[in-house]
Scaffold this active site. Structure first.
Site, PDB file in Angstrom:
ATOM      1  N   GLU A 162       0.939  -1.126  -0.016  1.00 41.37           N
ATOM      2  CA  GLU A 162       0.103  -0.139   0.193  1.00 41.37           C
ATOM      3  C   GLU A 162       0.680   1.228   0.099  1.00 41.37           C
ATOM      4  O   GLU A 162       0.720   2.200   0.639  1.00 41.37           O
ATOM      5  CB  GLU A 162      -1.134  -0.048   1.177  1.00 41.37           C
ATOM      6  CG  GLU A 162      -1.835  -1.317   1.333  1.00 41.37           C
ATOM      7  CD  GLU A 162      -2.972  -1.201   2.502  1.00 41.37           C
ATOM      8  OE1 GLU A 162      -2.652  -0.390   3.161  1.00 41.37           O
ATOM      9  OE2 GLU A 162      -3.493  -2.254   2.376  1.00 41.37           O
ATOM     10  N   ASN A 204       1.999  -5.043  -3.171  1.00 38.40           N
ATOM     11  CA  ASN A 204       0.828  -5.538  -2.812  1.00 38.40           C
ATOM     12  C   ASN A 204      -0.176  -4.100  -2.543  1.00 38.40           C
ATOM     13  O   ASN A 204       0.450  -3.435  -1.874  1.00 38.40           O
ATOM     14  CB  ASN A 204       0.676  -6.230  -1.521  1.00 38.40           C
ATOM     15  CG  ASN A 204      -0.894  -6.826  -1.462  1.00 38.40           C
ATOM     16  OD1 ASN A 204      -1.347  -7.435  -2.235  1.00 38.40           O
ATOM     17  ND2 ASN A 204      -1.398  -6.914  -0.366  1.00 38.40           N
ATOM     18  N   HIS A 241     -10.637  -5.309  -2.483  1.00 36.81           N
ATOM     19  CA  HIS A 241     -11.689  -5.424  -1.487  1.00 36.81           C
ATOM     20  C   HIS A 241     -12.727  -4.676  -2.355  1.00 36.81           C
ATOM     21  O   HIS A 241     -12.743  -3.389  -2.340  1.00 36.81           O
ATOM     22  CB  HIS A 241     -11.113  -4.508  -0.336  1.00 36.81           C
ATOM     23  CG  HIS A 241     -10.239  -5.261   0.335  1.00 36.81           C
ATOM     24  ND1 HIS A 241     -10.502  -6.410   1.204  1.00 36.81           N
ATOM     25  CD2 HIS A 241      -8.796  -5.234   0.656  1.00 36.81           C
ATOM     26  CE1 HIS A 241      -9.343  -6.911   1.746  1.00 36.81           C
ATOM     27  NE2 HIS A 241      -8.457  -6.204   1.585  1.00 36.81           N
ATOM     28  N   GLU A 270      -6.613 -10.324  -1.319  1.00 38.84           N
ATOM     29  CA  GLU A 270      -7.360 -10.146  -0.235  1.00 38.84           C
ATOM     30  C   GLU A 270      -8.789 -10.130  -0.634  1.00 38.84           C
ATOM     31  O   GLU A 270      -9.594  -9.323  -0.223  1.00 38.84           O
ATOM     32  CB  GLU A 270      -7.005  -8.800   0.487  1.00 38.84           C
ATOM     33  CG  GLU A 270      -5.406  -8.915   0.573  1.00 38.84           C
ATOM     34  CD  GLU A 270      -4.885  -7.759   1.725  1.00 38.84           C
ATOM     35  OE1 GLU A 270      -5.803  -6.877   1.978  1.00 38.84           O
ATOM     36  OE2 GLU A 270      -3.760  -7.496   1.815  1.00 38.84           O
ATOM     37  N   ASP A 272     -12.317  -9.934  -1.161  1.00 43.85           N
ATOM     38  CA  ASP A 272     -13.874  -9.967  -0.051  1.00 43.85           C
ATOM     39  C   ASP A 272     -14.818  -8.975  -1.213  1.00 43.85           C
ATOM     40  O   ASP A 272     -14.342  -7.867  -1.624  1.00 43.85           O
ATOM     41  CB  ASP A 272     -13.699  -9.876   1.160  1.00 43.85           C
ATOM     42  CG  ASP A 272     -13.037  -8.233   1.411  1.00 43.85           C
ATOM     43  OD1 ASP A 272     -12.694  -7.577   0.696  1.00 43.85           O
ATOM     44  OD2 ASP A 272     -12.664  -8.432   2.521  1.00 43.85           O
TER      45      ASP A 272
HETATM   46  O1  G3I Z   1      -6.136  -8.234  18.643  1.00 35.92           O
HETATM   47  C1  G3I Z   1      -6.326  -6.861  19.174  1.00 35.92           C
HETATM   48  C2  G3I Z   1      -7.294  -7.070  20.515  1.00 35.92           C
HETATM   49  O2  G3I Z   1      -6.470  -7.557  21.539  1.00 35.92           O
HETATM   50  C3  G3I Z   1      -7.734  -5.630  20.613  1.00 35.92           C
HETATM   51  O3  G3I Z   1      -8.711  -5.828  22.212  1.00 35.92           O
HETATM   52  C4  G3I Z   1      -8.426  -5.107  19.788  1.00 35.92           C
HETATM   53  C5  G3I Z   1      -9.016  -3.602  20.153  1.00 35.92           C
HETATM   54  O4  G3I Z   1      -9.090  -2.826  18.986  1.00 35.92           O
HETATM   55  O5  G3I Z   1      -7.553  -4.839  18.730  1.00 35.92           O
HETATM   56  C6  G3I Z   1      -7.534  -6.196  18.256  1.00 35.92           C
HETATM   57  O6  G3I Z   1      -6.464  -6.033  17.330  1.00 35.92           O
HETATM   58  C7  G3I Z   1      -7.158  -5.793  15.965  1.00 35.92           C
HETATM   59  C8  G3I Z   1      -6.528  -6.559  14.765  1.00 35.92           C
HETATM   60  O7  G3I Z   1      -6.933  -6.554  13.531  1.00 35.92           O
HETATM   61  C9  G3I Z   1      -7.183  -7.942  15.145  1.00 35.92           C
HETATM   62  O8  G3I Z   1      -8.324  -8.259  15.170  1.00 35.92           O
HETATM   63  C10 G3I Z   1      -6.648  -4.200  15.548  1.00 35.92           C
HETATM   64  O9  G3I Z   1      -7.304  -3.447  16.429  1.00 35.92           O
HETATM   65  C11 G3I Z   1      -7.062  -4.133  14.109  1.00 35.92           C
HETATM   66  O10 G3I Z   1      -6.657  -2.662  13.586  1.00 35.92           O
HETATM   67  C12 G3I Z   1      -6.551  -5.020  13.022  1.00 35.92           C
HETATM   68  O11 G3I Z   1      -7.173  -4.913  11.948  1.00 35.92           O
HETATM   69  C13 G3I Z   1      -6.697  -5.421  10.853  1.00 35.92           C
HETATM   70  C14 G3I Z   1      -6.266  -4.485   9.888  1.00 35.92           C
HETATM   71  O12 G3I Z   1      -5.680  -5.033   8.673  1.00 35.92           O
HETATM   72  C15 G3I Z   1      -5.377  -3.308  10.357  1.00 35.92           C
HETATM   73  O13 G3I Z   1      -4.822  -2.690   9.402  1.00 35.92           O
HETATM   74  C16 G3I Z   1      -7.679  -6.579  10.155  1.00 35.92           C
HETATM   75  O14 G3I Z   1      -7.759  -7.429  11.311  1.00 35.92           O
HETATM   76  C17 G3I Z   1      -6.955  -7.039   8.935  1.00 35.92           C
HETATM   77  O15 G3I Z   1      -8.041  -7.874   8.392  1.00 35.92           O
HETATM   78  C18 G3I Z   1      -6.687  -5.847   7.908  1.00 35.92           C
HETATM   79  O16 G3I Z   1      -5.938  -6.398   6.825  1.00 35.92           O
HETATM   80  C19 G3I Z   1      -5.504  -5.500   6.008  1.00 35.92           C
HETATM   81  C20 G3I Z   1      -4.577  -5.944   5.184  1.00 35.92           C
HETATM   82  O17 G3I Z   1      -3.383  -6.120   5.993  1.00 35.92           O
HETATM   83  C21 G3I Z   1      -3.965  -4.916   4.190  1.00 35.92           C
HETATM   84  N1  G3I Z   1      -4.888  -4.763   3.104  1.00 35.92           N
HETATM   85  C22 G3I Z   1      -6.439  -4.302   3.633  1.00 35.92           C
HETATM   86  C23 G3I Z   1      -6.750  -5.253   4.873  1.00 35.92           C
HETATM   87  C24 G3I Z   1      -8.109  -4.661   5.344  1.00 35.92           C
HETATM   88  O18 G3I Z   1      -7.878  -3.576   6.071  1.00 35.92           O
END
Ligand code: G3I
Length: 448
Positions: A162, A204, A241, A270, A272
């Site tokens: 990105e 990516n 996405h 990715e 969806d």
């Molecule tokens: O694990 C913690 C948890 O302990 C806490 O209580 C909670 C509170 O906010 O956060 C949890 O972590 C989260 C994590 O996902 C696991 O669920 C983060 O806040 C959250 O920001 C994180 O989001 C991820 C996101 O990337 C961050 O940018 C998504 O799961 C993940 O699917 C997403 O993936 C990205 C790719 O890497 C790049 N392309 C876009 C894609 C979607 O945004």
């Protein structure tokens, strides 16, 4: 063995006999007897993979793991290989959750996509506050350490994620990494190549699916430049996405093909698509067909298993519902994967029009013609009355771009062509720009 729809035999399949008054044509779909029954197996028929994002904390969920092990042959760690997860303190590396995913996958014969070595987002706190040479060196050390740790275990790495801005500029995104100098991306790729020469190295990004978007063009120019200057890049990942505000573009195949033509593999990384039912299913089908139509589109990864596992669960964007049941989108993906690859000697699944009044006054028979990556020819032979009128119905977003030996008109949608004799006999032809949809047209014949 790699077989694409280009290698399907030129069987004559569609025969339509419909009178001028008949209207209740019956559509009959045939299926291949050798169709594979899982996403991974069906993709493997054409040498491709079908993967999913996996979260380490779900590996104890029996439904989740059951679907993962049954359906997929490639895995991406959803968050566990990102910079904040693998180097939470500078110089102190943490691979526990990432290893759980990698070991789960590799012990079951699945491959692993590494995601991601360098990114402006999900940086550990210590890195967010760095700049200049210190940040550049810290980033390169991170790439080297992590890629070395996983050396030999990764199919493809998202080396840089990105790095381009949204909007109309086609320029790089501002970030602390970008401010270390425009060459930060190629420096990351060189470090990754040195650390793991066997992994494919990908750039990516998201919102790079529409060929006419400035961001797509910006990434294209970077990859073109990298290839020209020998920067070690092997692949481009399209996150894919999609939602109603950002639907699957009709030129998706063009985008994938144009990048592939630069000499890189392309991967859908990715995927969806928010939505439900047949609308969602058709969009998934279009994405799969676009990949299948590009020889260098080597695999598809969906960003999660069940809707409830998605980073945007409320949009129900995945292939399994929250209980783990297959959705219509699953069936359309499986069908598209099976239709895209035909075992030798079988005919392509298609749609035939049953005669509702045999003995009608004309018959139109379709024969598959030459194929190219972006288009194919069809030939129609008409028997019976000489004042024939053949209706050729395409599947959106296909378009007829040329005809011969006929006078043709179209309806307002551009997908229904009415062909009449033009004095050159009873065999006519046309070229279809398939735009990612390889379905054969259906025919009917009447007099008029
Ligand atoms: O694990 C913690 C948890 O302990 C806490 O209580 C909670 C509170 O906010 O956060 C949890 O972590 C989260 C994590 O996902 C696991 O669920 C983060 O806040 C959250 O920001 C994180 O989001 C991820 C996101 O990337 C961050 O940018 C998504 O799961 C993940 O699917 C997403 O993936 C990205 C790719 O890497 C790049 N392309 C876009 C894609 C979607 O945004």
């Amino acid at each position: 063995m790699k077989l694409t729809s280009r290698s399907v035999s030129r069987a004559v399949l569609v025969s339509a006999v419909v009178t001028a008054t008949a209207s209740a044509a019956v559509l009959v779909a045939t299926t291949s007897a050798n169709a594979a029954t899982t996403l991974g197996a069906s993709a493997a028929q054409s040498g491709r993979y079908f993967g999913t994002a996996v979260a380490a904390n779900k590996l104890g969920d029996a439904t989740y793991v059951g679907i993962l092990n049954r359906e997929f042959d490639m895995v991406t760690a959803e968050n566990e290989m990102k910079m904040d997860a693998t180097e939470p303190q500078q110089g102190q590396f943490s691979y526990g959750n990432a290893d759980r995913i990698v070991n789960h996958a590799r012990s079951r014969g699945m491959k692993v996509r590494g995601h991601a070595l360098a990114w402006h987002s999900q940086q550990p706190g210590w890195m967010q506050n760095m700049s200049g040479t210190a940040l550049r060196n810290a980033m390169l050390n991170h790439v080297t350490q992590v890629a070395t740790y996983y050396r030999g275990k990764i199919h493809s790495w998202d080396v840089v994620n990105e790095a381009f801005a949204d909007g109309g500029t086609g320029a790089r995104r501002d970030s602390n990494l970008q401010r270390t100098g425009n060459d930060w991306i190629e420096a990351a790729f060189r470090a990754a190549r040195a650390a793991d020469p066997g992994a494919k190295l990908c750039y990516n990004d998201y919102n790079t699916d529409n060929w006419s978007h400035a961001k797509t063009q910006g990434v294209y120019r970077m990859v073109q430049d990298f290839k020209a200057r020998g920067v070690p890049i092997d692949c481009v990942g399209f996150q894919a996405h999609f939602n109603s505000g950002n639907p699957v573009p009709s030129n998706y195949h063009t985008t994938l093909q144009n990048f592939a033509n630069l000499g890189v593999d392309v991967q859908i990384t990715e995927l969806d698509i928010e939505g439900s039912g047949s609308t969602q299913a058709q969009q998934y089908q279009g994405v799969v067909q676009a990949c299948l139509a590009v020889t260098r589109c080597t695999g598809i990864t969906v960003w999660g298993i069940r809707d409830s596992d998605s980073w945007r669960a409320s949009g129900t964007p995945l292939l399994f519902d929250s209980s783990g049941n297959k959705k219509a989108a699953y069936n359309s993906v499986l069908s598209a994967l099976n239709n895209g690859t035909q075992p030798t000697g079988t005919t392509q699944p298609t749609t035939t029009t049953q005669p509702t009044n045999p003995g009608g006054s004309c018959t139109a028979t379709y024969a598959e013609g030459q194929k190219w990556s972006d288009r194919f020819n069809g030939q129609v032979t008409v028997t019976g009355a000489s004042n024939w009128v053949v209706t050729v119905t395409l599947s959106s977003p296909q378009k007829v771009i040329a005809t011969w030996n006929t006078t043709a008109t179209w309806d307002s949608s551009g997908t229904v062509m009415t062909a009449r004799p033009n004095g050159n006999g009873n065999v006519f032809g046309f070229t279809v720009q398939h735009n990612g949809n390889w379905n054969w047209p259906s025919l009917s014949c009447r007099t008029g």
